[in-house]
Design a protein around this motif. Structure first.
Motif, mmCIF file in Angstrom:
data_model
loop_
_atom_site.group_PDB
_atom_site.id
_atom_site.type_symbol
_atom_site.label_atom_id
_atom_site.label_comp_id
_atom_site.label_asym_id
_atom_site.label_seq_id
_atom_site.Cartn_x
_atom_site.Cartn_y
_atom_site.Cartn_z
ATOM 1 N N LYS A 191 0.844 -1.186 0.000
ATOM 2 C CA LYS A 191 0.000 0.000 0.000
ATOM 3 C C LYS A 191 0.883 1.241 0.000
ATOM 4 N N TYR A 192 0.508 2.249 -0.791
ATOM 5 C CA TYR A 192 1.226 3.518 -0.842
ATOM 6 C C TYR A 192 0.245 4.638 -0.571
ATOM 7 N N GLU A 193 0.581 5.503 0.392
ATOM 8 C CA GLU A 193 -0.247 6.659 0.731
ATOM 9 C C GLU A 193 0.612 7.912 0.628
ATOM 10 N N SER A 251 0.776 -0.970 -6.084
ATOM 11 C CA SER A 251 0.711 -2.245 -5.388
ATOM 12 C C SER A 251 1.340 -3.342 -6.244
#
Length: 155
Positions: free
Chosen positions: A54-56, A96
């Motif tokens: 996950k990338y935020e 992802s």
């Protein structure tokens, strides 16, 4: 005889106490593991390799900024990337499933720990997100001199 023993005894006591006080002050206290984890040291850097889960760009969990959850051989790791605009300026997109290599070190924050990234590498593209002292880079630090000149005076 009494007159020579007393000054000799006082001299020996003074020399002994001076020796013990100098030895005690020469000892340095070693910093605890927790204190070491609060300061970034490039000599302690390690490399993580794994897949992006996950990338935020602006995570709600501290420290503020971009975070990526990385699936490594030893389990998931929360990695703080700093300013997401630095990655955008370098045209590095994290999706992802992407395999990445991250150079940095574990840091403590409150009761928990996180991994502070200094370099993020995807394929042949490597982007520095922190300087060697551990401070997150800003978008302005990634601009070329011509781009900085074009933005001069713009607020």
């Amino acid at each position: 005889m009494k007159s020579t023993i007393r000054p000799l005894l006082l001299t020996l006591l003074f020399a002994g106490s001076l020796t013990f006080s100098l030895a005690a002050s020469a000892q340095k206290a070693m910093p605890s593991d927790e204190q070491l984890l609060r300061t970034y040291n490039a000599n302690r850097e390690i490399s993580l390799v794994g897949a992006v889960v996950k990338y935020e760009t602006n995570a709600a969990i501290p420290p503020v900024g971009a975070h990526v959850t990385l699936r490594t051989a030893s389990g998931p790791v929360d990695v703080h990337l700093g300013n997401a605009k630095v990655l955008q300026a370098a045209r590095l997109a994290l999706n992802s499933g992407d395999n990445v290599r991250i150079v940095g070190e574990p840091m403590s924050l409150g009761d928990g720990t996180y991994f502070a990234a200094r370099i993020v590498q995807k394929g042949a593209l490597a982007v520095a997100v922190r300087n060697a002292r551990g401070f997150p880079l800003t978008h302005a630090s990634t601009l070329t001199p011509a781009q900085r000149e074009a933005l001069r005076g713009v607020r």
